[in-house]
Design a protein around this motif. Structure first.
Motif, PDB file in Angstrom:
ATOM      1  N   SER A   1       0.962  -1.191   0.082  1.00  0.00           N
ATOM      2  CA  SER A   1      -0.092   0.124   0.066  1.00  0.00           C
ATOM      3  C   SER A   1       0.709   2.037  -0.029  1.00  0.00           C
ATOM      4  CB  SER A   1      -1.007   0.503   0.921  1.00  0.00           C
ATOM      5  OG  SER A   1      -0.387  -0.119   2.379  1.00  0.00           O
ATOM      6  N   SER A   2       2.536   1.355   0.676  1.00  0.00           N
ATOM      7  CA  SER A   2       2.927   2.641   0.665  1.00  0.00           C
ATOM      8  C   SER A   2       3.110   3.001  -0.174  1.00  0.00           C
ATOM      9  CB  SER A   2       4.451   1.735   1.495  1.00  0.00           C
ATOM     10  OG  SER A   2       4.936   0.951   1.137  1.00  0.00           O
ATOM     11  N   LYS A   3       3.562   2.272  -1.738  1.00  0.00           N
ATOM     12  CA  LYS A   3       4.074   2.146  -3.056  1.00  0.00           C
ATOM     13  C   LYS A   3       2.339   2.175  -4.222  1.00  0.00           C
ATOM     14  CE  LYS A   3       8.043  -1.105  -2.640  1.00  0.00           C
ATOM     15  NZ  LYS A   3       8.523  -1.838  -3.224  1.00  0.00           N
ATOM     16  N   GLN A   4       1.193   2.315  -3.461  1.00  0.00           N
ATOM     17  CA  GLN A   4       0.435   2.003  -4.341  1.00  0.00           C
ATOM     18  C   GLN A   4      -0.401   3.607  -4.079  1.00  0.00           C
ATOM     19  OE1 GLN A   4      -0.070   0.788  -6.867  1.00  0.00           O
ATOM     20  NE2 GLN A   4       1.922  -0.707  -6.933  1.00  0.00           N
ATOM     21  N   PRO A   5       0.045   4.536  -4.419  1.00  0.00           N
ATOM     22  CA  PRO A   5      -0.847   5.592  -3.810  1.00  0.00           C
ATOM     23  C   PRO A   5      -2.204   6.157  -4.093  1.00  0.00           C
ATOM     24  CG  PRO A   5       0.200   6.178  -5.962  1.00  0.00           C
ATOM     25  CD  PRO A   5       1.068   5.128  -5.518  1.00  0.00           C
ATOM     26  N   ILE A   6      -2.835   5.229  -5.605  1.00  0.00           N
ATOM     27  CA  ILE A   6      -3.904   5.117  -6.483  1.00  0.00           C
ATOM     28  C   ILE A   6      -4.224   3.516  -6.579  1.00  0.00           C
ATOM     29  CG2 ILE A   6      -5.209   5.741  -8.415  1.00  0.00           C
ATOM     30  CD1 ILE A   6      -3.587   8.595  -9.119  1.00  0.00           C
ATOM     31  N   LEU A   7      -5.261   3.610  -6.045  1.00  0.00           N
ATOM     32  CA  LEU A   7      -6.287   2.385  -6.820  1.00  0.00           C
ATOM     33  C   LEU A   7      -7.747   2.363  -7.408  1.00  0.00           C
ATOM     34  CD1 LEU A   7      -4.853  -0.685  -6.767  1.00  0.00           C
ATOM     35  CD2 LEU A   7      -6.396  -1.199  -4.563  1.00  0.00           C
ATOM     36  N   ASP A   8      -7.877   2.250  -8.153  1.00  0.00           N
ATOM     37  CA  ASP A   8      -9.302   2.208  -8.971  1.00  0.00           C
ATOM     38  C   ASP A   8     -10.098   0.784  -8.435  1.00  0.00           C
ATOM     39  OD1 ASP A   8      -8.916   4.755 -10.611  1.00  0.00           O
ATOM     40  OD2 ASP A   8      -6.980   3.262 -11.630  1.00  0.00           O
ATOM     41  N   LYS A   9     -10.029  -0.413  -8.458  1.00  0.00           N
ATOM     42  CA  LYS A   9     -11.081  -1.737  -7.973  1.00  0.00           C
ATOM     43  C   LYS A   9     -10.429  -1.698  -7.455  1.00  0.00           C
ATOM     44  CE  LYS A   9     -12.834  -0.432 -13.102  1.00  0.00           C
ATOM     45  NZ  LYS A   9     -14.130  -0.375 -12.539  1.00  0.00           N
ATOM     46  N   ILE A  10     -11.160  -2.675  -6.363  1.00  0.00           N
ATOM     47  CA  ILE A  10     -10.270  -4.108  -5.985  1.00  0.00           C
ATOM     48  C   ILE A  10     -11.218  -4.994  -5.638  1.00  0.00           C
ATOM     49  CG2 ILE A  10      -9.778  -4.882  -3.474  1.00  0.00           C
ATOM     50  CD1 ILE A  10     -10.523  -1.937  -2.576  1.00  0.00           C
ATOM     51  N   VAL A  11     -10.387  -5.859  -6.739  1.00  0.00           N
ATOM     52  CA  VAL A  11     -11.110  -7.641  -6.985  1.00  0.00           C
ATOM     53  C   VAL A  11     -11.096  -8.804  -5.686  1.00  0.00           C
ATOM     54  CG1 VAL A  11     -11.095  -9.210  -8.900  1.00  0.00           C
ATOM     55  CG2 VAL A  11     -11.029  -7.094 -10.084  1.00  0.00           C
ATOM     56  N   VAL A  12     -12.171  -8.426  -5.412  1.00  0.00           N
ATOM     57  CA  VAL A  12     -12.333  -9.824  -4.102  1.00  0.00           C
ATOM     58  C   VAL A  12     -12.078 -11.364  -4.999  1.00  0.00           C
ATOM     59  CG1 VAL A  12     -12.928 -10.866  -2.349  1.00  0.00           C
ATOM     60  CG2 VAL A  12     -12.186  -8.354  -2.412  1.00  0.00           C
ATOM     61  N   LEU A  13     -11.503 -12.143  -5.562  1.00  0.00           N
ATOM     62  CA  LEU A  13     -12.421 -13.502  -5.428  1.00  0.00           C
ATOM     63  C   LEU A  13     -13.001 -14.616  -4.730  1.00  0.00           C
ATOM     64  CD1 LEU A  13      -9.033 -14.470  -8.005  1.00  0.00           C
ATOM     65  CD2 LEU A  13     -11.006 -12.977  -8.774  1.00  0.00           C
ATOM     66  N   GLY A  14     -14.665 -14.947  -5.086  1.00  0.00           N
ATOM     67  CA  GLY A  14     -14.910 -15.911  -4.686  1.00  0.00           C
ATOM     68  C   GLY A  14     -14.376 -17.237  -4.238  1.00  0.00           C
TER      69      GLY A  14
ATOM     70  N   VAL B   1      -9.248  -3.588 -17.742  1.00  0.00           N
ATOM     71  CA  VAL B   1      -8.625  -3.118 -18.378  1.00  0.00           C
ATOM     72  C   VAL B   1      -7.415  -2.153 -18.109  1.00  0.00           C
ATOM     73  CG1 VAL B   1      -7.488  -2.953 -21.316  1.00  0.00           C
ATOM     74  CG2 VAL B   1      -8.296  -5.098 -19.880  1.00  0.00           C
ATOM     75  N   ASP B   2      -7.170  -0.728 -18.113  1.00  0.00           N
ATOM     76  CA  ASP B   2      -7.142   0.445 -17.889  1.00  0.00           C
ATOM     77  C   ASP B   2      -7.094   1.184 -16.499  1.00  0.00           C
ATOM     78  OD1 ASP B   2      -5.402  -0.424 -20.293  1.00  0.00           O
ATOM     79  OD2 ASP B   2      -7.819   0.763 -21.742  1.00  0.00           O
ATOM     80  N   PHE B   3      -6.934  -0.302 -15.488  1.00  0.00           N
ATOM     81  CA  PHE B   3      -7.337  -0.153 -14.205  1.00  0.00           C
ATOM     82  C   PHE B   3      -6.754  -0.002 -13.450  1.00  0.00           C
ATOM     83  CE2 PHE B   3     -11.517   1.131 -16.459  1.00  0.00           C
ATOM     84  CZ  PHE B   3     -12.031   2.249 -15.526  1.00  0.00           C
ATOM     85  N   LYS B   4      -6.029   0.750 -12.514  1.00  0.00           N
ATOM     86  CA  LYS B   4      -5.409   0.132 -11.341  1.00  0.00           C
ATOM     87  C   LYS B   4      -6.561  -0.809 -10.718  1.00  0.00           C
ATOM     88  CE  LYS B   4      -0.973   1.988 -11.104  1.00  0.00           C
ATOM     89  NZ  LYS B   4       0.194   1.493 -11.015  1.00  0.00           N
ATOM     90  N   VAL B   5      -5.783  -2.281 -10.143  1.00  0.00           N
ATOM     91  CA  VAL B   5      -6.659  -3.113 -10.211  1.00  0.00           C
ATOM     92  C   VAL B   5      -5.911  -4.273  -9.039  1.00  0.00           C
ATOM     93  CG1 VAL B   5      -7.894  -5.432 -10.897  1.00  0.00           C
ATOM     94  CG2 VAL B   5      -7.823  -3.370 -11.794  1.00  0.00           C
ATOM     95  N   ALA B   6      -6.211  -4.246  -8.086  1.00  0.00           N
ATOM     96  CA  ALA B   6      -6.400  -5.123  -7.171  1.00  0.00           C
ATOM     97  C   ALA B   6      -6.818  -6.159  -7.291  1.00  0.00           C
ATOM     98  CB  ALA B   6      -5.914  -4.058  -5.199  1.00  0.00           C
ATOM     99  N   LEU B   7      -5.723  -7.252  -6.693  1.00  0.00           N
ATOM    100  CA  LEU B   7      -6.472  -8.445  -6.988  1.00  0.00           C
ATOM    101  C   LEU B   7      -6.512  -9.735  -5.725  1.00  0.00           C
ATOM    102  CD1 LEU B   7      -7.601 -10.763  -9.127  1.00  0.00           C
ATOM    103  CD2 LEU B   7      -5.497 -11.630  -9.378  1.00  0.00           C
ATOM    104  N   VAL B   8      -7.203 -10.496  -4.790  1.00  0.00           N
ATOM    105  CA  VAL B   8      -7.744 -10.275  -3.522  1.00  0.00           C
ATOM    106  C   VAL B   8      -7.999 -11.539  -3.594  1.00  0.00           C
ATOM    107  CG1 VAL B   8      -8.342 -10.003  -0.765  1.00  0.00           C
ATOM    108  CG2 VAL B   8      -8.196  -7.844  -2.138  1.00  0.00           C
ATOM    109  N   THR B   9      -6.919 -12.357  -3.593  1.00  0.00           N
ATOM    110  CA  THR B   9      -7.448 -14.023  -3.363  1.00  0.00           C
ATOM    111  C   THR B   9      -6.601 -14.617  -2.594  1.00  0.00           C
ATOM    112  OG1 THR B   9      -7.690 -15.773  -4.485  1.00  0.00           O
ATOM    113  CG2 THR B   9      -5.796 -14.609  -4.720  1.00  0.00           C
ATOM    114  N   SER B  10      -6.718 -16.401  -2.109  1.00  0.00           N
ATOM    115  CA  SER B  10      -5.472 -16.318  -1.395  1.00  0.00           C
ATOM    116  C   SER B  10      -4.246 -16.576  -1.683  1.00  0.00           C
ATOM    117  CB  SER B  10      -5.688 -17.724  -0.975  1.00  0.00           C
ATOM    118  OG  SER B  10      -7.345 -17.989  -0.328  1.00  0.00           O
ATOM    119  N   ALA B  11      -3.303 -16.146  -0.594  1.00  0.00           N
ATOM    120  CA  ALA B  11      -2.077 -16.651  -1.190  1.00  0.00           C
ATOM    121  C   ALA B  11      -1.609 -17.795  -2.184  1.00  0.00           C
ATOM    122  CB  ALA B  11      -0.930 -16.515   0.238  1.00  0.00           C
TER     123      ALA B  11
END
Length: 254
Positions: free
Chosen positions: A72-85, A174-184
């Motif tokens: 998070s310290s290296k990501q000042p902007i985030l457009d979308k947070i995708v949480v996988l099922g 596409v073309d957005f800053k996307v964080a992908l949330v899933t299990s490690a």
């Protein structure tokens, strides 16, 4: 005395206790059917070994998963947070959060954490389910109950696996800053599938397994949590193998 009590208690848990009973029964069976007994001994021995923290830790290699933590310290902007099922346990008598399995809760919590850090980012909750009860709907209800505005949340209820999630969500990512949330353990395969759809994602892993801090008297006793971690690892091995086979047959498949 304390450690002895803990060791005995751990050995009497279903996995080690029943596993050892099977092992003893197979040793006795060597007198009548050696081939079958040997196969059984090898199988039960492997099951018990990979269920110990000492061996399981070496299989899952948790240190390699740390590269998927979200910077998070290296990501000042985030457009979308995708949480996988993940896992769901539908029950109309329970609240939405109680119908989410532990894996799904872990992922959603990380998504909500990022949503608080990036208040302008859209929260995308994904995943199908059983009938009208979907992972995405349960996640949305839970997120709203925890203070996330409904207008910030987008559902993706039609996806039944990670490949579906990547294909269905790609046009909106596409073309957005996307964080992908899933299990490690799942992150490498999930990232690969999203990248294949032209979506660059920033890993935001959760649901880590690490048994290195467990006390020494537990390191060599089979434990169901370790078996669960190894099972997750093996699930990813099979999933990656399947993707490789599909792409070998048809490079555009996944």
């Amino acid at each position: 005395m304390f450690e002895l009590k803990k060791i005995l208690g751990a050995m009497l848990m279903p996995l080690p206790f029943l596993g050892m009973l099977c092992f003893i029964a197979l040793i006795i069976a060597l007198r009548t059917n050696k081939f079958s007994a040997y196969i059984g001994i090898i199988a039960i021995s492997c099951l018990l070994l990979i269920s110990t923290p000492f061996i399981g830790q070496k299989i899952i290699d948790p240190a390699t998963q740390l590269k998927y933590t979200f910077p998070s310290s290296k990501q000042p902007i985030l457009d979308k947070i995708v949480v996988l099922g993940c896992d769901v346990n539908p029950n109309p008598q329970l609240n939405a959060n109680s119908q989410l399995g532990n894996c799904a809760k872990s992922r959603l919590i990380e998504g909500l954490r990022l949503a608080n850090i990036y208040p302008n980012a859209q929260l995308v909750v994904s995943g199908g389910g059983y009938g009208k009860v979907t992972n995405s709907s349960l996640m949305q209800q839970t997120a709203i109950s925890l203070g996330i505005a409904a207008a910030r949340i987008k559902q993706n209820p039609a996806a039944m696996d990670t490949a579906d999630e990547a294909k269905l969500l790609a046009p909106t990512l596409v073309d957005f800053k996307v964080a992908l949330v899933t299990s490690a353990s799942h992150m490498a395969r999930a990232t690969d599938l999203f990248n294949a759809q032209g979506v660059d994602v920033i890993p935001a892993a959760t649901d880590f397994y690490d048994f290195s801090a467990w006390p020494s008297h537990k390191q060599y006793i089979p434990n169901v949590e370790v078996l669960k971690a190894v099972t997750s690892y093996w699930h990813e091995v099979l999933g990656s193998t399947w993707i490789s086979m599909r792409r070998w047959i048809d490079p555009e498949a996944l």
